[in-house]
Motif scaffolding. Sequence first.
Motif, mmCIF file in Angstrom:
data_model
loop_
_atom_site.group_PDB
_atom_site.id
_atom_site.type_symbol
_atom_site.label_atom_id
_atom_site.label_comp_id
_atom_site.label_asym_id
_atom_site.label_seq_id
_atom_site.Cartn_x
_atom_site.Cartn_y
_atom_site.Cartn_z
ATOM 1 N N ASP A 280 6.147 63.668 -31.103
ATOM 2 C CA ASP A 280 6.595 63.745 -32.516
ATOM 3 C C ASP A 280 7.230 62.657 -33.036
ATOM 4 O OD1 ASP A 280 5.335 66.251 -32.548
ATOM 5 O OD2 ASP A 280 7.106 67.279 -31.960
ATOM 6 N N VAL A 281 6.755 62.005 -33.943
ATOM 7 C CA VAL A 281 7.569 60.990 -34.553
ATOM 8 C C VAL A 281 8.220 61.319 -35.799
ATOM 9 C CG1 VAL A 281 7.377 58.550 -35.365
ATOM 10 C CG2 VAL A 281 5.933 59.217 -33.693
ATOM 11 N N PHE A 282 9.714 61.322 -35.879
ATOM 12 C CA PHE A 282 10.464 61.940 -36.903
ATOM 13 C C PHE A 282 10.573 60.745 -37.841
ATOM 14 C CE2 PHE A 282 11.199 65.214 -33.531
ATOM 15 C CZ PHE A 282 10.617 66.463 -34.454
ATOM 16 N N ILE A 283 10.629 60.872 -38.981
ATOM 17 C CA ILE A 283 10.782 59.596 -39.930
ATOM 18 C C ILE A 283 11.616 60.155 -41.072
ATOM 19 C CG2 ILE A 283 9.470 58.155 -41.574
ATOM 20 C CD1 ILE A 283 6.877 58.983 -39.811
ATOM 21 N N THR A 284 12.713 59.410 -41.255
ATOM 22 C CA THR A 284 13.585 59.505 -42.302
ATOM 23 C C THR A 284 13.022 58.440 -43.468
ATOM 24 O OG1 THR A 284 15.242 58.075 -41.403
ATOM 25 C CG2 THR A 284 15.533 60.394 -41.074
ATOM 26 N N ALA A 285 12.959 59.247 -44.715
ATOM 27 C CA ALA A 285 12.438 58.296 -45.977
ATOM 28 C C ALA A 285 13.127 58.767 -47.121
ATOM 29 C CB ALA A 285 10.998 58.353 -46.012
ATOM 30 N N VAL A 286 14.114 57.981 -47.546
ATOM 31 C CA VAL A 286 14.853 58.378 -48.835
ATOM 32 C C VAL A 286 15.507 59.800 -48.873
ATOM 33 C CG1 VAL A 286 15.008 57.987 -51.085
ATOM 34 C CG2 VAL A 286 13.711 56.413 -49.944
ATOM 35 N N SER A 287 14.579 60.813 -49.378
ATOM 36 C CA SER A 287 14.991 61.947 -49.698
ATOM 37 C C SER A 287 14.656 63.153 -48.765
ATOM 38 C CB SER A 287 14.748 62.569 -51.123
ATOM 39 O OG SER A 287 13.471 62.555 -51.436
ATOM 40 N N SER A 288 13.697 62.612 -47.795
ATOM 41 C CA SER A 288 12.752 63.546 -47.046
ATOM 42 C C SER A 288 12.892 63.362 -45.674
ATOM 43 C CB SER A 288 11.449 63.743 -47.459
ATOM 44 O OG SER A 288 11.443 64.089 -48.894
ATOM 45 N N LEU A 289 12.404 64.378 -44.795
ATOM 46 C CA LEU A 289 12.405 64.113 -43.295
ATOM 47 C C LEU A 289 10.934 64.325 -43.124
ATOM 48 C CD1 LEU A 289 13.489 63.762 -40.321
ATOM 49 C CD2 LEU A 289 13.666 66.184 -40.214
ATOM 50 N N TYR A 290 10.038 63.470 -42.425
ATOM 51 C CA TYR A 290 8.724 63.617 -42.356
ATOM 52 C C TYR A 290 8.503 63.800 -40.565
ATOM 53 C CZ TYR A 290 7.995 62.451 -47.198
ATOM 54 O OH TYR A 290 8.199 62.326 -48.336
ATOM 55 N N ARG A 291 7.216 64.161 -40.162
ATOM 56 C CA ARG A 291 6.829 64.029 -38.856
ATOM 57 C C ARG A 291 5.478 63.853 -38.838
ATOM 58 N NH1 ARG A 291 7.483 69.646 -35.560
ATOM 59 N NH2 ARG A 291 6.284 70.297 -37.142
ATOM 60 N N VAL A 292 4.874 63.004 -37.752
ATOM 61 C CA VAL A 292 3.631 62.736 -37.366
ATOM 62 C C VAL A 292 3.465 62.692 -36.155
ATOM 63 C CG1 VAL A 292 3.885 60.190 -37.397
ATOM 64 C CG2 VAL A 292 1.736 61.181 -38.108
#
Length: 306
Positions: A280-292
């Motif tokens: 699981d790649v967790f991604i922090t991006a300005v106002s959100s947390l994502y996962r791919v």
Amino acid sequence: MSRPKNREKMSERAPAMGTVERLASGLLFVEGPAWIAEHGMLLFTDIPANVIYRWDDSGLARWCENAHFAIGLSRGRHGRLLACEHTTRSLTAYDIKDDGSVGDRTILASGLGDRVLNSTNDVICTSDGTVLFTDPPFGVRAEEGELHGYQQAMELPGCYVFAVGPTVTSPHVVIDDIYRPNGLCLSPDERTLYVSDSSERHHKVVAYDVGAGWAMTNPRDFAVMPVGVPDGMRVDADGNLWVGGGDGVYIYAPDGSPMGHVAVPEMVTNLEFGGADLRDVFITAVSSLYRVRAATPGGRASAVPS
């Protein structure tokens, strides 16, 4: 800046699987994801909110309420959480209690002699327990964009990559030739250190050979970001470098050739491998947390060092 003509070809070759999933949103400016494997949780910072958040399968919660405008996080010796703080201009370590809650805080580095650090930004712990961190001026004066926390003058003559020393005022410089050092990451075999120069002047990732005593030699330009500036970075088990940037995550093979691009709808600040299989790649991006999902597990995910 023009977008790369081979974007579609790069995306087809990307070692990522499925679509990007948004896990949390409505935050202010997030950074510094660190996977805490034994608790199945991700910790990450919201800089202007002055909070370290916890995310797990049950959702989002506040982990540390007064985080001293922390930005970069990583796992340290004995499982502690390393934190780069803007308002204290220090590198600190938090104990993690048996129930996963925040414990005591210890200052590891705060100055170089009698001069305070600039603005500690990103940090990693090596296999032998050595802690390396970057110290750009992003939290101390208005330069190249919006700042969070506070603004004060730099006291050091430059921006460096440090290794922690025996006292809080004795970190030693390991790299002094990057204009604005930001994200940093080691190859899985720890023979190469990658450092991002997050400036409009350069917007590139520089690679160094790692020698005895963490001496850095043979600097060379590894990759230039096609969109925005490079920020946080991680490697997968195959040694591919995943770099956060202006429009997503760019992935480079160990020889520097582009492998892929994971599009994210916000500017990416950092990323982390986690989950039960470290894919699981967790991604922090300005106002959100994502996962791919990644095809290959992380090469240096946040396990509990001995």
